[in-house]
Design a protein around this motif. Structure first.
Motif, PDB file in Angstrom:
ATOM      1  N   ILE A   1       8.024  74.160   5.901  1.00 46.33           N
ATOM      2  CA  ILE A   1       7.833  75.099   4.789  1.00 46.33           C
ATOM      3  C   ILE A   1       6.613  75.961   5.100  1.00 46.33           C
ATOM      4  O   ILE A   1       5.521  75.443   5.358  1.00 46.33           O
ATOM      5  CB  ILE A   1       7.607  74.356   3.449  1.00 46.33           C
ATOM      6  CG1 ILE A   1       8.883  73.646   2.993  1.00 46.33           C
ATOM      7  CG2 ILE A   1       7.124  75.329   2.364  1.00 46.33           C
ATOM      8  CD1 ILE A   1      10.004  74.533   2.496  1.00 46.33           C
ATOM      9  N   ALA A   2       6.820  77.264   5.084  1.00 43.34           N
ATOM     10  CA  ALA A   2       5.703  78.206   5.190  1.00 43.34           C
ATOM     11  C   ALA A   2       5.513  78.792   3.796  1.00 43.34           C
ATOM     12  O   ALA A   2       6.394  79.489   3.274  1.00 43.34           O
ATOM     13  CB  ALA A   2       6.019  79.299   6.200  1.00 43.34           C
ATOM     14  N   PHE A   3       4.392  78.481   3.188  1.00 38.88           N
ATOM     15  CA  PHE A   3       4.164  78.824   1.775  1.00 38.88           C
ATOM     16  C   PHE A   3       2.954  79.737   1.629  1.00 38.88           C
ATOM     17  O   PHE A   3       1.916  79.511   2.256  1.00 38.88           O
ATOM     18  CB  PHE A   3       3.923  77.536   0.976  1.00 38.88           C
ATOM     19  CG  PHE A   3       3.483  77.759  -0.449  1.00 38.88           C
ATOM     20  CD1 PHE A   3       4.406  78.096  -1.426  1.00 38.88           C
ATOM     21  CD2 PHE A   3       2.144  77.650  -0.822  1.00 38.88           C
ATOM     22  CE1 PHE A   3       4.001  78.318  -2.754  1.00 38.88           C
ATOM     23  CE2 PHE A   3       1.732  77.866  -2.131  1.00 38.88           C
ATOM     24  CZ  PHE A   3       2.675  78.194  -3.102  1.00 38.88           C
ATOM     25  N   THR A   4       3.067  80.738   0.779  1.00 46.84           N
ATOM     26  CA  THR A   4       1.896  81.476   0.301  1.00 46.84           C
ATOM     27  C   THR A   4       1.957  81.491  -1.215  1.00 46.84           C
ATOM     28  O   THR A   4       2.990  81.834  -1.799  1.00 46.84           O
ATOM     29  CB  THR A   4       1.876  82.925   0.827  1.00 46.84           C
ATOM     30  OG1 THR A   4       1.787  82.890   2.250  1.00 46.84           O
ATOM     31  CG2 THR A   4       0.662  83.677   0.286  1.00 46.84           C
ATOM     32  N   GLY A   5       0.844  81.115  -1.846  1.00 41.64           N
ATOM     33  CA  GLY A   5       0.799  81.118  -3.306  1.00 41.64           C
ATOM     34  C   GLY A   5      -0.477  80.447  -3.767  1.00 41.64           C
ATOM     35  O   GLY A   5      -1.466  80.385  -3.031  1.00 41.64           O
ATOM     36  N   SER A   6      -0.436  79.918  -4.974  1.00 40.05           N
ATOM     37  CA  SER A   6      -1.657  79.357  -5.560  1.00 40.05           C
ATOM     38  C   SER A   6      -1.978  77.994  -4.952  1.00 40.05           C
ATOM     39  O   SER A   6      -1.095  77.280  -4.468  1.00 40.05           O
ATOM     40  CB  SER A   6      -1.470  79.216  -7.071  1.00 40.05           C
ATOM     41  OG  SER A   6      -0.387  78.347  -7.322  1.00 40.05           O
ATOM     42  N   THR A   7      -3.239  77.618  -5.042  1.00 37.85           N
ATOM     43  CA  THR A   7      -3.676  76.308  -4.531  1.00 37.85           C
ATOM     44  C   THR A   7      -2.973  75.191  -5.299  1.00 37.85           C
ATOM     45  O   THR A   7      -2.562  74.190  -4.720  1.00 37.85           O
ATOM     46  CB  THR A   7      -5.212  76.204  -4.630  1.00 37.85           C
ATOM     47  OG1 THR A   7      -5.758  77.198  -3.747  1.00 37.85           O
ATOM     48  CG2 THR A   7      -5.719  74.834  -4.222  1.00 37.85           C
ATOM     49  N   GLU A   8      -2.786  75.395  -6.597  1.00 44.36           N
ATOM     50  CA  GLU A   8      -2.144  74.360  -7.422  1.00 44.36           C
ATOM     51  C   GLU A   8      -0.712  74.076  -6.954  1.00 44.36           C
ATOM     52  O   GLU A   8      -0.329  72.930  -6.734  1.00 44.36           O
ATOM     53  CB  GLU A   8      -2.143  74.867  -8.869  1.00 44.36           C
ATOM     54  CG  GLU A   8      -1.767  73.841  -9.889  1.00 44.36           C
ATOM     55  CD  GLU A   8      -1.603  74.509 -11.263  1.00 44.36           C
ATOM     56  OE1 GLU A   8      -2.094  75.642 -11.455  1.00 44.36           O
ATOM     57  OE2 GLU A   8      -0.971  73.873 -12.118  1.00 44.36           O
TER      58      GLU A   8
END
Ligand code: NAD
Length: 462
Positions: A211-218
């Motif tokens: 999984i390559a994810f960009t978004g919030s730390t939460e």
């Protein structure tokens, strides 16, 4: 133009933030749609990895050309859906094409090693991983997808991309463009669905290798936990609370005039936002005077107007969150203008003075609210800059070259600029220290992060 909504099925409305009007209605997708996309990507993988490298590179170049040719159309769609100024949107779509060209150039340079060993020959191969799941945010919709898509496809993986549901339209268009450019069916699959259902399923799916994810730390934390169940590889590009450190020996006026674009760019909805503006005490008055001039002159308004430098926020809910950082007793030193509405407008706002312990200095606001934090001397500057859970970007302004380099080495951050606000280039690595993420995107090594190393030993002794 977009996937048809059948009668009686649930729909999701895509809203234009500058007008609050419905831009598009999309069918609401579920876990079974993710499963179908993963199955298509899995089926397409053997043939895609077998495509000759030069041919794969040529396909990616063709896709880059198609994006460049359609820049105007894609940029308008992005500007309307994300509420970003049209000039910025054109720049982002330009970077999408540039990113595909850069990694197309890497396809034939992805090599293994030969390693000296006893009794035989040892060699390593960079093998594609298989199906890569990608989950992207709403702030830079297509360009952040491209940072992942281009190296992953160049390294011969197939992909399922789940864009953010607030801004899925350019990703949907991009999938069509890829097919037109000749990418085989099933190599790139876009599933515009919710995070909690479709994103979650993608992370849990046993046939997804990474999984390559960009978004919030939460949300990133939850993804890391869920990925552990299948020992899935993850890269996480998360939040930030970066420092813009201005020393009194800098060109203070230049730093002040650049500062608004380091935090109000994309209406402050930028992971790289240097939202903690740290100014050495003797320079505070000069800095604030020039900053006021710049902020009050910023044109906030219609994203499609060429002279606009800042658009609206993404949604009404997000505007409420941003507003919570500017209560009635907040030390508002500068406030720019914003249209009345409709549209999710919020004026560029500077709070001063702020302590690094205040909420506005600790939490990612993700809106056009900057905090000016006075400091004394280099040691305090380093301590304050590092007193955060994040470590994504940052700037240091000084005319003292040695001090600039000492600061650059001492600040715990993935990306730092000296006498500049610039954060991102296709050819240089990007990513965060601490809770800003795991791994790096872009730059010469990104393709390797979409491969597994295989070691092969060939015995040669009789
Ligand atoms: P978000 O974390 O709310 O959502 C990001 C993506 O995750 C969306 O596609 C969403 O649908 C999906 N998602 C939500 N819940 C999920 C779940 N349980 N499982 C799987 N997927 C799920 O972030 P956002 O509000 O879209 O974007 C803003 C955040 O992104 C900010 O924190 C910002 O700093 C960060 N960001 C980081 C970078 C970077 O490169 N470091 C770049 C841009 C944005």
């Amino acid at each position: 133009m977009f996937p048809a909504v059948s009668a009686g099925s649930a729909t999701i409305e895509v809203i234009e933030p500058a007008t609050e009007r419905v831009l598009e209605q999309l069918p609401e997708l579920g876990a079974e749609d993710v499963d179908a996309a993963v199955a298509k990507a899995k089926a397409a993988f053997p043939a895609w990895r077998a495509v000759a490298p030069a041919e794969r590179a040529a396909l990616l170049h063709r896709l880059a050309d198609a994006v460049a040719e359609r820049n105007g159309e894609l940029a308008t769609l992005e500007a309307r859906n994300a509420g970003k100024p049209i000039g910025n949107a054109r720049g982002e779509i330009g970077m999408v094409a540039e990113c595909f060209r850069y990694y197309a150039g890497g396809v034939e340079r992805l090599t293994g090693k030969t390693i000296p060993v006893a009794g035989g020959v040892d060699m390593t191969f960079r093998e594609p991983m298989g199906v890569i799941g990608m989950i992207t945010p709403w702030n830079f919709p297509l360009v952040i997808a491209a940072w992942k898509l281009a190296p992953a496809l160049a390294a011969a993986n197939t992909v399922v991309l789940k864009p953010a549901m607030l801004t899925p339209l350019t990703a949907i268009e991009f999938e069509k463009l890829a097919l037109e450019a000749g990418l085989p069916e099933g190599v790139l699959n876009v599933v515009p669905g919710s995070g909690s259902v479709c994103g979650q399923r993608l992370v849990e799916h046993p046939d997804v290798a990474k999984i390559a994810f960009t978004g919030s730390t939460e949300v990133g934390r939850g993804i890391a936990e869920a990925a552990a169940a299948t020992i899935k590889r993850v890269t996480l590009e998360l939040g930030g609370k970066s420092a813009n450190v201005v020393f009194a020996d800098a060109d203070v006026e230049k730093a002040a005039r650049a500062a608004p674009y380091a935090v109000f760019d994309n209406s402050g909805q930028d992971c790289c936002a240097r939202s903690r503006i740290m100014v050495e005490k003797p320079a505070v008055d000069e800095f604030l005077a020039a900053l006021r001039d710049e902020v009050e002159g910023m044109k906030v308004g219609d994203p499609l107007d060429e002279s606009t430098v800042m658009g609206p926020l993404i949604s009404a809910g997000h505007r409420e969150e941003v507003a919570s950082f500017v209560p009635d007793d907040a030390p508002v030193a500068i406030r720019g203008s914003a249209p009345e509405g409709p549209g999710f407008w919020f004026p560029p706002t500077v709070l001063s003075p702020v302590s690094n312990d205040d909420r506005a200095a600790r939490e990612e606001i993700f809106g056009p609210v900057a905090a000016v934090i006075p400091f004394e001397g280099e040691a305090e500057a380093v301590a304050l800059a590092n007193d955060t859970i994040y470590g994504l970007s940052g700037s240091v302004w000084t005319r003292d070259g040695a001090k600039a380099l000492r600061m650059a080495r001492a600040i715990d951050t993935g990306v730092l600029s000296i006498n500049s606000n610039s954060s991102v280039r296709v050819s240089t690595p990007f990513g965060g220290f601490k809770q800003s993420g795991i791994g790096r995107e872009l730059g010469p090594d990104a393709m390797e992060h979409y491969t597994e190393v295989k070691n092969v030993y060939y015995a040669t002794e009789e």
